[in-house]
Design an enzyme around this catalytic site. Structure first.
Site, mmCIF file in Angstrom:
data_model
loop_
_atom_site.group_PDB
_atom_site.id
_atom_site.type_symbol
_atom_site.label_atom_id
_atom_site.label_comp_id
_atom_site.label_asym_id
_atom_site.label_seq_id
_atom_site.Cartn_x
_atom_site.Cartn_y
_atom_site.Cartn_z
ATOM 1 N N HIS A 121 2.578 18.561 9.888
ATOM 2 C CA HIS A 121 3.310 17.338 9.536
ATOM 3 C C HIS A 121 3.134 17.107 8.040
ATOM 4 C CE1 HIS A 121 4.713 13.347 9.172
ATOM 5 N NE2 HIS A 121 3.515 12.822 9.042
ATOM 6 N N ASN A 151 7.659 12.188 3.477
ATOM 7 C CA ASN A 151 7.269 12.127 4.888
ATOM 8 C C ASN A 151 8.477 11.704 5.736
ATOM 9 O OD1 ASN A 151 6.211 11.520 7.393
ATOM 10 N ND2 ASN A 151 4.477 10.331 6.619
ATOM 11 N N CYS A 189 4.776 9.736 13.705
ATOM 12 C CA CYS A 189 4.831 11.021 12.977
ATOM 13 C C CYS A 189 4.418 12.220 13.841
ATOM 14 C CB CYS A 189 3.952 10.973 11.743
ATOM 15 S SG CYS A 189 4.541 9.801 10.510
HETATM 16 O O1 UT7 Z 1 2.202 10.368 8.522
HETATM 17 C C1 UT7 Z 1 1.034 9.650 8.648
HETATM 18 C C2 UT7 Z 1 1.153 8.420 7.856
HETATM 19 N N1 UT7 Z 1 0.822 8.355 6.510
HETATM 20 C C3 UT7 Z 1 -0.152 9.023 5.860
HETATM 21 O O2 UT7 Z 1 -0.740 9.932 6.344
HETATM 22 C C4 UT7 Z 1 -0.484 8.558 4.487
HETATM 23 C C5 UT7 Z 1 -1.965 8.471 4.307
HETATM 24 N N2 UT7 Z 1 -2.406 7.921 3.047
HETATM 25 C C6 UT7 Z 1 -2.117 8.465 1.828
HETATM 26 O O3 UT7 Z 1 -1.383 9.423 1.725
HETATM 27 C C7 UT7 Z 1 -2.812 7.882 0.610
HETATM 28 O O4 UT7 Z 1 -3.819 7.016 1.026
HETATM 29 C C8 UT7 Z 1 -1.843 7.155 -0.352
HETATM 30 C C9 UT7 Z 1 -0.969 8.149 -1.069
HETATM 31 C C10 UT7 Z 1 -1.007 6.143 0.400
HETATM 32 C C11 UT7 Z 1 -2.643 6.404 -1.436
HETATM 33 O O5 UT7 Z 1 -3.497 7.289 -2.122
HETATM 34 P P1 UT7 Z 1 -5.041 6.938 -2.352
HETATM 35 O O6 UT7 Z 1 -5.600 8.014 -3.183
HETATM 36 O O7 UT7 Z 1 -5.634 6.691 -1.001
HETATM 37 O O8 UT7 Z 1 -4.944 5.637 -3.202
HETATM 38 P P2 UT7 Z 1 -5.474 4.155 -2.862
HETATM 39 O O9 UT7 Z 1 -4.730 3.579 -1.714
HETATM 40 O O10 UT7 Z 1 -6.978 4.197 -2.792
HETATM 41 O O11 UT7 Z 1 -5.053 3.398 -4.174
HETATM 42 C C12 UT7 Z 1 -5.603 3.732 -5.446
HETATM 43 C C13 UT7 Z 1 -4.945 2.845 -6.467
HETATM 44 C C14 UT7 Z 1 -4.922 1.379 -6.088
HETATM 45 O O12 UT7 Z 1 -5.135 0.611 -7.247
HETATM 46 P P3 UT7 Z 1 -6.601 -0.009 -7.562
HETATM 47 O O13 UT7 Z 1 -6.888 -0.923 -6.397
HETATM 48 O O14 UT7 Z 1 -7.527 1.166 -7.630
HETATM 49 O O15 UT7 Z 1 -6.391 -0.719 -8.841
HETATM 50 C C15 UT7 Z 1 -3.522 1.130 -5.611
HETATM 51 O O16 UT7 Z 1 -3.084 -0.188 -5.775
HETATM 52 O O17 UT7 Z 1 -3.562 3.220 -6.639
HETATM 53 C C16 UT7 Z 1 -2.733 2.064 -6.507
HETATM 54 N N3 UT7 Z 1 -1.448 2.477 -5.985
HETATM 55 C C17 UT7 Z 1 -0.450 2.924 -6.762
HETATM 56 N N4 UT7 Z 1 -0.352 3.071 -8.097
HETATM 57 C C18 UT7 Z 1 0.802 3.559 -8.579
HETATM 58 C C19 UT7 Z 1 -1.045 2.522 -4.686
HETATM 59 N N5 UT7 Z 1 0.216 2.977 -4.619
HETATM 60 C C20 UT7 Z 1 0.607 3.223 -5.893
HETATM 61 C C21 UT7 Z 1 1.794 3.722 -6.462
HETATM 62 N N6 UT7 Z 1 1.836 3.877 -7.800
HETATM 63 N N7 UT7 Z 1 2.881 4.068 -5.725
#
Ligand code: UT7
Length: 322
Positions: free
Chosen positions: A249, A279, A113
């Site tokens: 980005h 992204n 990225c």
């Molecule tokens: O370009 C560089 C590369 N990428 C990035 O920079 C992305 C960086 N990361 C992020 O943007 C965020 O971490 C995410 C958007 C991927 C996730 O958001 P988060 O607030 O960090 O959520 P999390 O991973 O802590 O997950 C919270 C909950 C989890 O459930 P439990 O364990 O709390 O029950 C996940 O399983 O949300 C769940 N979850 C979803 N729920 C509905 C994860 N993805 C989804 C989804 N829909 N698509």
């Protein structure tokens, strides 16, 4: 002293749009969750057979037209991509063939990225040292091909597209400064865990698709985007208030907002496209730049701050007088 300057921008998004509501039908997710956690509403997805070089080419022609140059003036082509058409030749060489030009150096850089900041850094250095006068610098990605569409943790985050700039030698800067970094110790936090030398195997590590520890990547992205921005301003003795536009980005609106906060930058002065495009990896900065140039927000003479973060980890920043 020779400097480089952006004289044209162009971009391309595939016709097919996939909304969050569309993803609700195949994944255990909701439009509300995706919007709230990422700011993303929809993403563009390449058609069957549509490649990274096809998209890059359309973006390139638009940048060439804006710069008012002939295709034959281009004497350097660099493509930032981690989703090339082929293992070789490079996507840059394929684009060179499609453009009908011969002989100038053409090569790809894979910095995930952060690709666009890396290729801007390289093109700027080549122009400053007399290696080129008119560079075509392209970020283009078909992320949809390396997304596991069954994995809700990553499938909702990515999109396809391309952005291009023409960078030309000139007497006044232009590109004021670029800073690129990487730290390979974070390899396993964000990866496509397969490749040519390690082999492709659908049954190993979930197949050749993006795997990410979202939360850990999120925290590092916020920290590194912020520090890269502060580093470049300090090195150039420029106060945060002098920056007209932040063009970051586009991975997640919350990451962008946190980085803007570190610079005391109101969101009105941050270019945001992640809501409409998700992204697009190395294409996201030139896509955002072209969007804001063409809608008239970015004006000639303004100071732009680019910041990127991606797998590797790689990260970096660029200060550009547009
Ligand atoms: O370009 C560089 C590369 N990428 C990035 O920079 C992305 C960086 N990361 C992020 O943007 C965020 O971490 C995410 C958007 C991927 C996730 O958001 P988060 O607030 O960090 O959520 P999390 O991973 O802590 O997950 C919270 C909950 C989890 O459930 P439990 O364990 O709390 O029950 C996940 O399983 O949300 C769940 N979850 C979803 N729920 C509905 C994860 N993805 C989804 C989804 N829909 N698509």
């Amino acid at each position: 002293m020779v400097y480089s300057r952006i004289t044209g921008t162009g971009s391309y998004l595939p016709d097919r749009v996939v909304t969050n509501k569309d993803l609700e039908k195949t994944l255990d997710t909701t439009d509300d969750w995706i919007r709230e956690r990422t700011g993303i509403k929809r993403r563009h997805v390449a058609a069957d057979g549509e490649t990274t070089s096809d998209m890059g080419l359309t973006a390139a022609y638009k940048a060439i037209e804006m710069a008012g140059i002939e295709v034959g003036d281009i004497d350097l082509i660099i493509v930032g991509t981690s989703t090339p058409d082929k293992i070789f030749p490079s996507t840059a060489c394929i684009m060179q063939r499609k453009l009908g030009i011969h002989g100038c150096p053409a090569f790809d850089i894979n910095a995930a990225c952060s690709g666009f900041v890396y290729i801007l850094d390289i093109a700027n250095r080549m122009i400053q040292t007399g290696g080129a006068k008119t560079a075509l610098v392209v970020g283009s990605e078909t992320m949809s091909r390396i997304v596991n569409w069954q994995d809700r943790g990553t499938a909702v985050l990515f999109g396809d597209g391309a952005g291009a700039v023409i960078l030309q030698a000139c007497e006044k800067p232009g590109v004021l400064s670029t800073h690129i970094h990487s730290d390979g110790q974070y390899e396993n936090l964000l990866e496509v865990p397969q490749g040519v030398s390690s082999g492709f195997d659908a049954d190993r590590d979930g197949g050749p698709y993006i795997r990410m520890n979202g939360n850990a990547v999120f925290r590092k992205a916020v920290a590194m985007l912020g520090s890269a921005s502060l580093e470049i301003l300090a090195k150039n003795n420029i106060d945060k208030s002098e920056v007209d536009w932040m063009v970051p980005h586009q991975a997640n609106l919350r990451i962008i907002a946190a980085a803007a906060k570190k610079l005391d930058m109101p969101m009105e002065r941050v270019i945001v496209t992640v809501d409409e495009q998700a992204n697009t990896s190395s294409a996201s900065i030139p896509l955002a730049l072209d969007t804001a140039v063409r809608d008239g927000r970015i004006q000639s003479g303004q100071l732009l701050l680019f910041g990127a973060f991606g797998a590797g980890f790689t990260w970096g920043s660029a200060l550009v007088r547009y």
